[in-house]
Scaffold this motif. Structure first.
Motif, short mmCIF file in Angstrom:
data_model
loop_
_atom_site.label_atom_id
_atom_site.label_comp_id
_atom_site.label_asym_id
_atom_site.label_seq_id
_atom_site.Cartn_x
_atom_site.Cartn_y
_atom_site.Cartn_z
N ALA A 84 48.66 96.84 2.11
CA ALA A 84 48.20 97.30 1.06
C ALA A 84 47.12 96.55 0.44
CB ALA A 84 49.29 97.18 -0.15
N THR A 92 50.93 97.46 -9.59
CA THR A 92 50.98 97.41 -8.36
C THR A 92 52.25 96.69 -7.93
OG1 THR A 92 48.82 97.44 -8.10
CG2 THR A 92 49.76 96.66 -6.32
N VAL A 106 56.13 94.75 2.76
CA VAL A 106 54.75 94.79 2.22
C VAL A 106 53.86 93.90 2.29
CG1 VAL A 106 53.51 95.49 0.04
CG2 VAL A 106 55.58 96.75 0.37
N LEU A 108 50.39 92.34 0.87
CA LEU A 108 49.42 92.84 -0.31
C LEU A 108 48.18 91.80 -0.49
CD1 LEU A 108 49.00 94.56 -3.01
CD2 LEU A 108 50.30 93.01 -4.25
N MET A 159 47.32 101.12 3.06
CA MET A 159 47.33 101.64 1.58
C MET A 159 46.17 100.82 0.95
SD MET A 159 50.36 101.62 -0.99
CE MET A 159 51.48 102.70 -0.28
N GLN A 395 51.57 107.58 -4.38
CA GLN A 395 51.43 106.65 -3.26
C GLN A 395 52.81 106.51 -2.34
OE1 GLN A 395 49.09 104.97 -1.95
NE2 GLN A 395 47.46 104.29 -3.31
#
Ligand SMILES: NC(=O)c1ccc[n+]([C@@H]2O[C@H](COP(=O)([O-])OP(=O)(O)OC[C@H]3O[C@@H](n4cnc5c(N)ncnc54)[C@H](O)[C@@H]3O)[C@@H](O)[C@H]2O)c1
Length: 454
Positions: A84, A92, A106, A108, A159, A395
């Motif tokens: 992401a 977020t 995830v 990020l 993302m 999302q």
């Protein structure tokens, strides 16, 4: 355990092998103080403050919370790795927690060098087990190295917010494309870039345009950007808006929201546009539509929000009055031609946080806010959580949809499925305690017939 070290740029690093597998993480997005995860953030000691702010935002994100609770039970994203590239803010963080609650891992990074909230990045690493690579004020090279770190996690889903991650993946890191099933894109500018990629037949996987969901742009772009842009301008200038002339370039979803807020605060609002329909709409909404050449000598504050480049340029700076303030809230820092401003200037100095004074030929002063980067994220906190709740619900639900249907989608830009849009609206209304009417059977029938007239 995470090994902490001082990086050359003063950042504290939490170092572990960046392999996507085999390290501990927080379960269901709940806090876990000893989570050991890879990442690169400014200072892990900021985590406590970040965690408190993330929890505060979460209180205002009921839709995402409801999705997280379901995800925690059903684990629809089990085994999915998500890279992401988003603004690293409290909202977020709550999206990342939701995706991890659903069973995803995830990775990020920031989608803008100035938008990262360092305390949030620290909390994500230490308390929520989310691998985070983001430092507010990072240089160009660090910004891209963070994107590469996320790509090297071999994501199944990307993302993005502005398409930088997708661009790196399709140019310098093509070997990682084979792992990717699909992606999502958050903002107007990113969607424009992706459509250009799809038209040139270079887009290698399907991407859902989150921005185009009604429950995104009608609310996030309009009310979120409108309010938070004024917030950013006020935090760094403390100017009085009432009685001033505010020039807004672009009357899209963001520009409409911004114009409403500026007018509501007592400004005279001038709008510039290149699209005749939008220009007409702005005029009929009660603003003065002018060209930028006409607006330049009149404005006290200029804000660009177009997704285009060099909207404010040399000829406009030359015509501006002493003390004019220029800011941008569009995605990239190209809307204000800063190199042209530099060339015109005898010198510049920082006079307040996020305010640079340029001495333009003859001694006139022009103030540039936040280095021309999105001012609502550079100088303020970005959109309020209440509105990001809907964008990020789109999302989360879109990733769930891509998990199920991604393989069947063409390598193109796709809309958020209508049922997701309506589900987000339904959940938001429910969280606000608002009931709406259900059509009667007679109304239902009437809306489907063509023979009943006067
Ligand atoms: N700051 C934020 O948090 C935030 C949030 C959402 C979107 N964005 C970004 O803001 C920008 C605008 O988004 P939007 O959703 O309003 O897009 P939009 O496409 O709805 O509107 C952009 C408008 O700008 C106009 N325009 C283009 N070039 C122009 C020029 N030279 N002069 C005047 N007007 C011009 C277009 O005609 C259009 O009406 C994008 O870059 C988007 O990614 C920022």
């Amino acid at each position: 355990m995470a090994r902490r070290s001082r990086a050359g740029n003063g950042a504290t690093t939490s170092v572990l092998p960046t392999a996507p597998r085999g390290h501990s993480r927080a379960a269901n997005g709940t806090a876990s103080e000893d989570a050991a995860v890879p990442g690169h953030v400014r200072d892990l000691n900021l985590a406590r403050e970040g965690r408190m702010r993330i929890e505060w935002a979460d209180r205002h994100m009921p839709v995402l919370r409801a999705i997280r609770a379901r995800f925690a039970k059903e684990k629809p994203l089990k085994g999915l790795r998500i890279a992401a590239c988003l603004h690293v803010t409290t909202e977020t963080a709550n999206l990342a927690r939701t995706l991890e609650a659903g069973g995803a891992r995830v990775f990020l990074c920031g989608s803008n060098p100035l938008s990262t909230q360092d305390d949030v990045a620290a909390a994500l690493v230490t308390s929520y087990g989310v691998s985070t690579y983001a430092i507010k004020g990072e240089d160009h090279q660090t910004y891209y190295s963070h994107i590469v770190s996320c790509i090297e996690a071999e994501p199944h889903v990307t993302m993005d917010d502005g398409c930088d991650l997708v661009t790196v993946l399709h140019t310098k890191k093509k070997e990682y494309l084979k792992h990717v099933l699909a992606g999502t894109e958050e903002t107007s500018t990113g969607v424009t870039r992706l459509r250009a990629m799809a038209a040139s037949k270079v887009l290698r996987y399907p991407v859902i345009a989150i921005n185009d969901a009604d429950t995104k742009h009608l609310f996030d772009n309009r009310y979120g950007t409108g309010q938070s842009t004024m917030d950013g301008v006020l935090r760094c200038t403390n100017m009085l808006v009432a009685g001033s002339t505010v020039v807004i370039a672009g009357y899209g979803w963001c520009g409409r929201g911004l114009a409403t807020r500026a007018k509501g605060m007592g400004a005279t609002v001038l709008v510039t546009e290149i699209d005749p329909l939008r220009a007409l709409e702005a005029q009929m909404d009660g603003y003065h539509v002018v060209s930028m050449s006409e607006a330049a000598p009149l404005g006290d504050l200029f804000i660009t929000v177009t997704g285009n480049k060099s909207v404010l340029r040399r000829e406009h700076f030359l015509a501006m009055k002493e003390g004019a303030i220029v800011a941008n809230s569009g995605h990239f820092n190209v809307e204000i031609d800063i190199p042209a401003l530099e060339r015109l200037s005898d010198g510049k100095k920082q006079v307040r946080p996020f305010v640079e004074e340029y001495k333009v030929q003859g001694g006139k002063r022009i103030y540039l806010l936040g280095e021309g980067r999105l001012i609502n994220l550079a100088a303020a906190e970005g959109h309020p959580a209440m509105v990001m709740d809907m964008s990020f619900a789109n999302q989360a639900l879109s990733v769930e949809y891509l998990r199920k249907k991604g393989k069947a989608l063409s390598k193109d830009v796709h809309s958020v499925p209508g049922e997701i849009d309506r589900e987000v609206a339904r959940l938001k209304l429910k969280s606000m305690g608002i009931d709406i009417d259900t059509p009667t059977a007679d109304q239902d029938r009437y809306m489907r017939t063509w023979s009943e007239g006067t």
